[in-house]
Scaffold this motif. Structure first.
Motif, PDB file in Angstrom:
ATOM      1  N   ASP A 265      -7.696  -0.561   4.199  1.00 44.00           N
ATOM      2  CA  ASP A 265      -9.098  -0.642   4.618  1.00 44.00           C
ATOM      3  C   ASP A 265      -9.387   0.170   5.880  1.00 44.00           C
ATOM      4  OD1 ASP A 265      -9.686  -2.279   2.510  1.00 44.00           O
ATOM      5  OD2 ASP A 265      -9.756  -4.129   3.671  1.00 44.00           O
TER       6      ASP A 265
ATOM      7  N   LYS B 291      -0.610  -1.766   9.099  1.00 40.04           N
ATOM      8  CA  LYS B 291      -0.799  -1.329   7.723  1.00 40.04           C
ATOM      9  C   LYS B 291      -2.036  -1.969   7.125  1.00 40.04           C
ATOM     10  CE  LYS B 291      -0.449  -3.840   4.986  1.00 40.04           C
ATOM     11  NZ  LYS B 291      -0.582  -4.927   4.006  1.00 40.04           N
ATOM     12  N   THR B 292      -2.955  -1.178   6.634  1.00 38.85           N
ATOM     13  CA  THR B 292      -4.061  -1.660   5.811  1.00 38.85           C
ATOM     14  C   THR B 292      -4.761  -0.474   5.180  1.00 38.85           C
ATOM     15  OG1 THR B 292      -6.261  -2.683   5.797  1.00 38.85           O
ATOM     16  CG2 THR B 292      -5.502  -1.826   7.895  1.00 38.85           C
TER      17      THR B 292
ATOM     18  N   CYS C 199       0.848  -1.192   0.000  1.00 43.92           N
ATOM     19  CA  CYS C 199       0.000   0.000   0.000  1.00 43.92           C
ATOM     20  C   CYS C 199       0.885   1.243   0.000  1.00 43.92           C
ATOM     21  CB  CYS C 199      -0.975   0.008   1.176  1.00 43.92           C
ATOM     22  SG  CYS C 199      -0.270   0.552   2.743  1.00 43.92           S
TER      23      CYS C 199
ATOM     24  N   GLY D 197      -0.448  -6.001   8.078  1.00 40.18           N
ATOM     25  CA  GLY D 197      -1.807  -5.975   8.594  1.00 40.18           C
ATOM     26  C   GLY D 197      -2.042  -6.999   9.685  1.00 40.18           C
TER      27      GLY D 197
ATOM     28  N   ARG E  49      -4.406   0.629  -4.562  1.00 40.01           N
ATOM     29  CA  ARG E  49      -3.219   0.299  -3.762  1.00 40.01           C
ATOM     30  C   ARG E  49      -1.927   0.803  -4.399  1.00 40.01           C
ATOM     31  NH1 ARG E  49      -4.053  -5.695  -1.827  1.00 40.01           N
ATOM     32  NH2 ARG E  49      -2.132  -6.050  -2.970  1.00 40.01           N
TER      33      ARG E  49
END
Length: 344
Positions: free
Chosen positions: A130, A127-128, A14, A105, A277
């Motif tokens: 979303d 980390k994500t 990402c 994540g 992404r």
């Protein structure tokens, strides 16, 4: 002489990963005299001792680059035949590395927690895109994904208006609809469909018809994890990913013909996919990622093994892996309802 640490990026890439690496190396080197190496391709690099030396020169100019210079993979640290804590301890000893910094994540945090419990000195950075980790208010990459999705909505609305079509845009969001909600609000979508709040086809079509009757072209934003009431699980026809989860994607292409059949309004679907992404991180994500990189340098200097850094309000915080794991941050009903009243 300062200590020597290894950094890896695991799971989906990402925007902002490189800024974290840069932030950690610059602060660690400047403030603490630490040195760093990067493990190539996630946990695989840790298991096989495949490293890249990281210093001020290596990380120069990284904050505005998307992706990760270290590479990433779905490989797990316990993967046979060469994974497991005893092998990893040997690799770390051979490389004279005291600590592992794992950026990833929920799956990465779970693996890191298991290694920590097996005696590996390890810390994490969440980390994500979303934005669905409850332990931190925001994760880097989310803001960039919202900006990209918002631009897509803006573009789809102009072509939808030209043809008087209903446009359905699908964005990422397996369990949480943060990207859909934020980009949908920003782009003035007429309906926003998210995993937390199933909507009936009748309701969706009522919103679409209301917009059409006002002479407008309806714009619907849907998260990939959204389900209609009669669906037992999120739509998937692409098999399983590296973590044996269904690979989601395609709910927009299911909805579009249903909307067209029910309303008679010509409807088109667009699946944004990995475009969300890729590319350069937004300014906001560059700042957050750099701060998290600096915070994890502080964390290892304080021997804070078993912890992740997090953003709480405007402050950097520290939480244990146990506190972070398995706790999704989903869109609250009252937040969704604020926007739902103006759909259609």
């Amino acid at each position: 002489m300062g200590r020597r640490f290894g950094i890896l990026t695991s799971g989906g890439d990402c925007p902002g990963l490189n800024a974290v690496i840069r932030g950690a190396v610059l602060k660690g080197e400047t403030v603490y005299g630490h040195t760093y190496v990067g493990f190539r391709d996630g946990w695989r690099g840790l298991v096989y001792g495949d490293i890249l030396e990281l210093d001020r020169t290596t990380v120069r100019g990284l904050s505005n680059q998307g992706g990760t210079i270290l590479g990433t993979s779905r490989f797990g640290p316990y993967s046979e035949p060469d994974g497991g804590p005893e092998n990893i301890k040997k690799v770390l000893a051979d490389l004279d590395l005291q600590v592992v910094i794992a950026i990833g994540g929920d799956g990465t945090a779970a693996a890191a927690n298991r290694l920590f419990n097996d005696g590996i000195n390890i810390v994490g950075v969440p980390k994500t895109i979303d934005n669905d980790l409850d332990a931190t208010d925001y994760t880097f990459g989310f803001n960039t994904a919202v900006e990209i999705a918002t631009e897509a909505i803006d573009r789809l609305r102009t072509t939808g208006n030209s043809h008087k079509r209903c446009m359905v845009l699908e964005v990422m969001g397996r369990h949480a609809g943060w990207i859909a909600l934020h980009s949908g609000i920003a782009g003035g979508a007429h309906a926003i469909l998210i995993p937390e709040h199933p909507e009936s086809l009748d309701q969706i079509c009522a919103w679409v018809t209301s917009v059409k009757n006002r002479g407008r072209a309806p714009m619907v934003v849907v998260a990939e994890g959204f389900t209609l009431p009669d669906m037992k699980e999120a739509y998937s026809e692409k098999g399983l990913d590296g973590f044996n989860r269904p690979r989601l994607g395609g709910i927009a292409e299911v909805l579009a013909p249903l909307i067209e059949s029910r309303t008679g309004i010509e409807t088109r679907a667009t699946v944004l996919g990995h475009i969300q992404r890729g590319g350069v991180p937004s300014a906001w994500d560059r700042v957050l990622a750099t701060r998290m990189g600096g915070a994890v340098a502080d964390l290892v200097a304080d021997n804070g093994w078993g912890h992740l850094v997090a953003l709480h309000g405007t402050q950097m915080a520290r939480i244990t892996f146990d506190e972070a794991l398995g706790k999704l941050k989903q869109v609250r009903p009252e937040y969704y309802d604020e926007m739902r009243v103006i759909f259609g």
